[in-house]
Design an enzyme around this catalytic site. Structure first.
Site, PDB file in Angstrom:
ATOM      1  N   CYS D 157       0.829  -1.203   0.000  1.00  0.00           N
ATOM      2  CA  CYS D 157       0.000   0.000   0.000  1.00  0.00           C
ATOM      3  C   CYS D 157       0.866   1.257   0.000  1.00  0.00           C
ATOM      4  CB  CYS D 157      -0.957  -0.019   1.188  1.00  0.00           C
ATOM      5  SG  CYS D 157      -0.182  -0.408   2.771  1.00  0.00           S
ATOM      6  N   TYR D 158       1.858   1.329   0.897  1.00  0.00           N
ATOM      7  CA  TYR D 158       2.736   2.502   0.925  1.00  0.00           C
ATOM      8  C   TYR D 158       3.508   2.659  -0.382  1.00  0.00           C
ATOM      9  CZ  TYR D 158       2.280   3.221   6.060  1.00  0.00           C
ATOM     10  OH  TYR D 158       1.841   3.494   7.339  1.00  0.00           O
TER      11      TYR D 158
END
Lengths: 353, 353, 353, 353
Positions: D157-158
């Site tokens: 996600c990051y």
């Protein structure tokens, strides 16, 4: 009666279960108490660690290291606060030396009937002597017995909020004991610090869910005390809900008035009962109890409202489940047991916003 | 030097702006202060009301009624806390009698350069005499001047968190003043109690948003103080974010090390500076500052971490924006001004959970 | 009966009040509807702005600019959704041309009795013709009348949750209409997007507060519909609470069983009523409705539980106040009015976590 | 190139790890996809249960029962989404039959260098053939390779939020690769559904805490991709923070401009790159990305802002960590692999408030 010499004495205290939320909050409050010396902190699975490791917010209190309970030298201790889960609490309390005064925040000594205890807590009690000796620590009602008690069983959080609101009404026979509905709401800390899926931020956040409908262990505790007040068996509706906040508890009780009574009579009964109370406050007319106004404090806010249905009323009671609903009331009981002013260490106002 | 006679004196205090969050928190804290007599509470638009009407959580403090500021008899007052919005604060402070010691929590006397003030706050200052007299109330750095000050301008919340972390590093020349990046995060109470769409629960809840990027008024305040430390003009990156919590502020500062320094040197500088500090705490290695561990308290938690990029480090600082970032630091300054122990009234530990 | 040609037609739609939460959610849902053409968005105080300016989350829908309502060419419009506050809604609806079908999400056409409307909403209605014509848009009960209606008054969020749970029970005479207690809980979006102190994040967050006790405008609306079901005047207890979440609504209804009935009979009545319902779901035994399981969807979850008090039961109902409690039900009604499948545009499942 | 016959085909899909948050969100989204048949749901520890038991919000999708993975008949399956934890994902994926297309949402096939994988994930990879074959599923950059891939490793996600913002800037040489600081913030769902003390509501609520400073596993993943873009080894500062919200992720990147570039150049580079992108949106000038505006949707909002420090800029990127940061991007990749429009099943707008 509190004397000057009592005021200056230091009481050596041990906290068992110091790594849980009630234990932690007890330590937070006790640190403001001028006559408590926190001698021992017990947390079995964290033995050897600093309190700062399990509760960084308490790092600056110069606390002793956490210990296993059997490493404690009880000879130097005067009083024990017990913040263990039920079952474990009983198992340890039965082994504590006789000279200790014990303030138990678990559920193990609240239910007076061992069979009822077994039914709701799933194990036999097997410490009936202690159970008979234990005093139910609802301070505003039993301070006389608490003064001389060796073992005080502090009420559950929901029972505290409920009984402070309803006991005076039943004792004064202004409401019907057969028609009491208690819609209860609690913040997530009421579930403790143990790991459960439903108390994850992602599960409890941005949502509201009833739970343990008709099956919550605080129902028989409430019924025990209400029954005692009216000398007959009382059964209540008790329906708890989990609210996305950490602290706070509010009960909305729907009650049937005795034929000759109005909702105003209920308010007058409560105002009379708590006229001089330090912590239980009946709010001015139309002011609504709300948990954010008692957060972190030992206050309980109560008020009465007319129901749209004739012959009924609404009684609302709000408190902080970890303070007046647990550690705060425990400390208040400690004060009574040791002859201190009941407010010692509990003068903090609520934290808002 | 604090003497015994100072310790027992009572100081008569007025709070202006008592209906805002900083004013309210000042009252909450002052109520625990043994040497403060809360004589007057001023809240223009609520004049005539009880404090309980605007802040029900403070209902039990036996407070005076709220007044308009021009109804106050200043003769009986020794010290004033001012929690007004900027602009209004200046307008009232210039009219206060000379005998009063003033602790201002607004932004009006923080910026020393009237032109800079005009640029960032959109109005001319026009009280340059007072401005020159005002002492910047970052207690851990200016307690000497605060002791004798008549007017103390308490730092903004973000500047407090930032300067406590970075000032010692610049003073000791261990970081490069030309490459300071401050990623700041604040709870919603930082925006005050005024009505704004972006601080509604529905807008700020379950979301994260940067704001005032490159334009926040705390940037020039931070730069003023950092420039003073290195005797040259410092420009910083300061990027605030709104976080869905009520209280708490954390800054993550990304700094470039001086060629001969390591991140460990930064930690040592901070540890030395705050070795005896009551409220500013450099955490043990690898412990991470978090706002929930300082909530409601006057502590500031700081730590330093190595950066993956060689020659850089990360400095993190956390505090409660309404306490150490505002009312708590104001009370700490009051203690310094009146010769009390700086921790008087501020001993409350954080409320967690 | 839906025909193929109806399925392919496009309906030209205007949304009045597009900058409020119900208007915004209507747009979000309508954008997934294959047969809606969003022709006009009306938001008086934002006329000239893009929808992206007031609701950035809807920026990519190729929406028309926001207009003042009197700049709309109504000739090209077939249907109007009205998300205005009460009072304003009435004032504009009376001026709309006759050819428009109107789905009103305000409270203005819910109360059938103009005197009752005046009593609770503080102004005379003065549009009694329209009022008589309006159909109460509780889709699961009045779809027949909704099909041919020109003006549909969508129920309030609380009445929707309450009536879906209780109407079948009264119609089937399994509960006592004189003893109905409705403990209601709502997220903050129920208060709308207007600026109020009590809906600030800092005030509503981390707290629970009852409000409008015995005085909420949804009480007479609920009573109107329940009375209609039993052909006698019904008065209910209705006590709403503000919960720290943005979306979601849950009612816990405490009811008295008819002498011959058990709680299981209630469940069977509800299961029969909603056996083929797309959106109203009676949960399996012991499964507890919770708002997080319907968030963002048009579902309403209902279940029945035995009460500890003999002869009573607990009925729980949960929905998303902005969807099934407002915009979703409005779109469902639109589908019924225009002969579409009632689920068109409403197939989104709940967003969890 | 998508043909009509491709558009009407149904793809038989299995989801492994259906009881976790990414698996659950994949099911939520896939249910809106016209060409997916959800044939098998695998959740080892919940085998035999209904999806409604682990995710009540998905109860109405007519889903198959949960199975153990070795009870699945893979012959009827065309594609597999894998939402397992790393390690377990690899162990199962190596055993899947060759005819399956696999979209892996775990971390196991993201890091191309087995030694780097071992260093950060604590175990040897031992499936290097598959690792070489895997395509990094950042759709906006690798759609060509994804089209023909058998195994797609969806980014973390990051990394997704970061790379979408920074990759174009490095590819176009407008920023300095040696001075990239990424201050990252995530909601609690990023930690998954496993039980951990720090993700309890009581611990994460009303607080902000940095974590894994300098040690987060997404740092080497980001560095791998940035290094590839500039053909040299890049090391970044990556500092994540836990924010009290369930969904949402925002990165604030602090970058140094190449000598000839302005912050406006960065914006132009991003606008050009994403001019025709369905899901990645460069916001208009001064509009600030915020997680609440992408909640539940597959959008990523990006914008660039000038820094107060000359020669630097701020790049902000926001997305929903469970959608564009995981299940949404996985579905987007599925669409590319099977020749569908990349937006199929992903048209839902954000849920706000």
């Amino acid at each position: 009666m509190t004397t000057q010499s009592q005021q200056s004495k230091k009481v050596n205290v041990a906290v068992i279960g110091a790594s849980g939320y009630t234990g932690g909050d007890l330590v937070r409050l006790a640190a403001c108490h001028t006559n408590i010396e926190l001698k021992e902190l017990v947390a079995h699975s964290h033995a050897g660690q600093e309190m700062a490791d399990v509760f960084p917010h308490l790092a600056y209190l110069r606390l002793p290291k956490l210990k296993a309970w059997n490493d404690v030298n009880w000879d130097t201790i005067d009083a024990v606060f017990c913040g263990l889960p039920h079952g474990t609490a009983r198992d340890i309390i039965v082994q504590l030396p006789d000279h200790l005064k014990i303030i138990d925040m678990s559920a193990d000594f609240r239910i007076r009937d061992p069979e009822l205890y077994q039914k709701w807590y799933g194990r036999s009690h097997d410490a009936e002597g202690l159970l008979q000796e234990a005093v139910y620590g609802l301070t505003e009602f039993y301070s006389g017995e608490i003064e001389t008690a060796r073992l005080v069983a502090c009420p559950g959080c929901y029972p505290t909020a409920t009984l402070l609101a309803l006991l005076p009404l039943l004792q004064n026979q202004v409401i019907d004991p057969s028609d009491i509905i208690i819609d209860a709401k609690s913040g997530v800390s009421g579930a403790g610090r143990g790991l459960k899926q439903n108390t994850l931020f992602t599960e409890a956040g941005e949502g509201l869910s009833p739970y343990s409908i008709g099956k919550h262990r605080h129902a028989p505790e409430i019924e025990q005390e209400l029954s005692k007040a009216v000398h007959e068996s009382v059964t209540v509706n008790f329906t708890p809900h989990l609210v996305p906040m950490s602290r706070g508890e509010l009960i909305t009780a729907y009650v049937k008035l005795h034929p000759d009574c109005s909702w105003g009579d209920l308010k007058r009964v409560l105002e009379k009962k708590y006229m001089t109370s330090t912590f239980v406050k009946v709010l001015p007319e139309e002011k609504v109890p709300a948990t954010q106004h008692v957060r972190g404090s030992n206050y309980c806010h109560i008020n009465v409202f007319p129901d749209r249905i004739a012959g009924r009323a609404i009684v609302i009671s709000a408190l902080d489940n970890l303070v007046k609903g647990s550690a705060g009331q425990a400390l208040q009981n400690f004060n009574v047991m040791f002859g201190f002013d009941e407010a010692l260490g509990l003068q903090q106002q609520a934290l808002f916003p």
